[in-house]
Scaffold this active site. Structure first.
Site, PDB file in Angstrom:
ATOM      1  N   LYS A   1       0.861  -1.185   0.000  1.00 37.68           N
ATOM      2  CA  LYS A   1       0.000   0.000   0.000  1.00 37.68           C
ATOM      3  C   LYS A   1       0.895   1.232   0.000  1.00 37.68           C
ATOM      4  CE  LYS A   1      -3.538   2.456   2.611  1.00 37.68           C
ATOM      5  NZ  LYS A   1      -4.506   2.410   3.693  1.00 37.68           N
TER       6      LYS A   1
ATOM      7  N   LYS B   1      -2.240  -1.549  -3.844  1.00 36.82           N
ATOM      8  CA  LYS B   1      -3.086  -0.366  -3.784  1.00 36.82           C
ATOM      9  C   LYS B   1      -2.237   0.882  -3.854  1.00 36.82           C
ATOM     10  CE  LYS B   1      -5.986   1.987  -0.499  1.00 36.82           C
ATOM     11  NZ  LYS B   1      -6.416   2.042   0.855  1.00 36.82           N
TER      12      LYS B   1
HETATM   13  C1  PBG Z   1      -7.216   3.283   5.476  1.00 30.41           C
HETATM   14  C2  PBG Z   1      -7.624   3.214   4.056  1.00 30.41           C
HETATM   15  C3  PBG Z   1      -7.488   4.213   3.094  1.00 30.41           C
HETATM   16  C4  PBG Z   1      -8.025   3.713   1.911  1.00 30.41           C
HETATM   17  C5  PBG Z   1      -8.466   2.426   2.177  1.00 30.41           C
HETATM   18  N1  PBG Z   1      -8.181   2.133   3.509  1.00 30.41           N
HETATM   19  C6  PBG Z   1      -7.018   5.606   3.218  1.00 30.41           C
HETATM   20  C7  PBG Z   1      -5.641   5.918   3.596  1.00 30.41           C
HETATM   21  O1  PBG Z   1      -4.761   5.077   3.700  1.00 30.41           O
HETATM   22  O2  PBG Z   1      -5.434   7.103   3.825  1.00 30.41           O
HETATM   23  C8  PBG Z   1      -8.093   4.446   0.606  1.00 30.41           C
HETATM   24  C9  PBG Z   1      -9.076   3.937  -0.375  1.00 30.41           C
HETATM   25  C10 PBG Z   1      -9.381   4.867  -1.494  1.00 30.41           C
HETATM   26  O3  PBG Z   1      -8.732   5.906  -1.723  1.00 30.41           O
HETATM   27  O4  PBG Z   1     -10.337   4.555  -2.212  1.00 30.41           O
HETATM   28  N2  PBG Z   1      -8.251   2.865   6.329  1.00 30.41           N
END
Ligand code: PBG
Length: 342
Positions: free
Chosen positions: A197, A250
């Site tokens: 991520k 991601k």
């Molecule tokens: C954290 C989380 C995020 C997303 C999914 N889980 C946000 C982040 O890391 O700031 C982002 C998903 C998206 O942008 O669609 N709980």
């Protein structure tokens, strides 16, 4: 002219919609999609997220209708994010038995036990500072956060979740969650880890939707540097070693190389998260008439699958499923599909 003279007639198999369909290497299906839901407190709430057209914060009472709608589109899975009524420094709504996501899970499972429910495991939506873990001043503490993440996974499992999906990017969270689940008998609850991520600008609209913008600083001390790919494979290997049953990359579209690399290297299911900013860009350009939204959406989703993702978390899911359905219907009738040559 013939092939012997140095070129191949690739166009032979591109002449008709039927031929193109026959030799298509990648086919999207609504079953590839997982639709994210933002569950909020209150009753009768259906609040559109300004930066994400057609995406809503829903109160728990709205969920049965929403699940029916997803079913009608051929979609069988969701991932839940919660917007609690009260946030605190420890993010306690995340792991409270009566927390917003736990209530959502119970409601969905009561309504449609076979619908696959994933729970996002992170603290950022539940902490008043908007960070993914406990703080010491402005530092995010790794090890003390692990225990709370494990509590969150257990609370979701107790509510009946099918899969827990840690997105926090603390080191050691998969092992901590596995231990926490096993200790109370949830040995069968799978973990899909957001293993690679990235610290991405493409999460912007999500933070509107989930009300999780950090009150100071950013997430670069735990999420990955977009410049790194080798590190992603190390992160994935570590998560699998800790007990992850499946992995996620991601965002998706700016990281297709990482999806392809992960697909080649690891033999576990590979999820990709087509994130909020990726959705918002196509929607915004489509609304402005700057892009053919239908073609751009299906092209982007096809690319994610072609790169190697088996499951795609996407806000486009319902619309894409409806378009795919239309394409199949016209193909069955022998009508020319909506996609025309240009
Ligand atoms: C954290 C989380 C995020 C997303 C999914 N889980 C946000 C982040 O890391 O700031 C982002 C998903 C998206 O942008 O669609 N709980």
């Amino acid at each position: 002219m013939d092939e012997m003279n140095g070129f191949r007639r690739f166009r032979r198999l591109r002449q008709t919609a039927g031929l193109r369909r026959m030799v298509q290497e990648t086919r999207l299906s609504p079953e590839d999609f997982i639709y994210p839901l933002f569950v909020t407190h209150g009753v009768d709430v259906r609040a559109e997220v300004p930066s994400m057209p057609d995406v809503y914060q829903l109160s728990v009472d709205q969920l049965p209708r929403e699940i029916d709608d997803l079913r009608a589109h051929g979609i069988g899975a969701t991932i839940l994010f919660g917007i609690p009524e009260h946030k605190d420094p420890q993010g306690s709504d995340a792991y409270s038995p009566d927390g917003i996501v736990q209530r959502a899970i119970r409601t969905i499972k009561e309504h449609d036990p076979e619908f696959v429910v994933m729970g996002d495991v992170c603290l950022c939506e539940y902490t008043d500072h908007g960070h993914c873990g406990l703080l010491d001043g402005e530092r995010i503490l790794n090890d003390p956060t692990l225990e709370l993440l494990a509590h969150t996974a257990v609370a979701q499992a107790e509510a009946g979740v099918d899969i827990v999906a840690p997105s926090d990017m603390m080191d050691g969270r998969v092992a901590a969650i596995r231990r926490g689940l096993d200790a109370v008998g949830f040995v069968e609850t799978p973990i899909v880890s957001y293993a690679a991520k990235y610290a991405s600008a493409f999460y912007g609209p999500f933070r509107d939707a989930a009300e999780s913008t950090p009150s100071f600083g950013d997430r670069r001390s735990h999420q990955m540097d977009p410049a790194n790919a080798r590190e992603a494979y190390a992160e994935i290997a570590a998560d699998i070693a800790e007990g992850a049953d499946a992995i996620m990359v991601k965002p998706a579209l700016a990281y297709l190389d990482v999806i392809a690399g992960a697909r080649e290297r690891f033999d576990v299911p590979l999820f990709a998260y087509n994130v909020s900013g990726e959705y918002a860009m196509i929607r915004a350009a489509g609304r402005n008439g700057w892009i053919d939204e239908r073609r751009a959406t299906l092209e982007a989703l096809t690319a994610i699958k072609r790169a190697g993702a088996g499951q795609i978390i996407t806000y486009h899911a319902k619309q894409a499923a409806a378009w795919l359905q239309e394409d199949w219907t016209s193909a069955r009738r022998g009508v020319r599909s909506g996609v025309t040559a240009s």
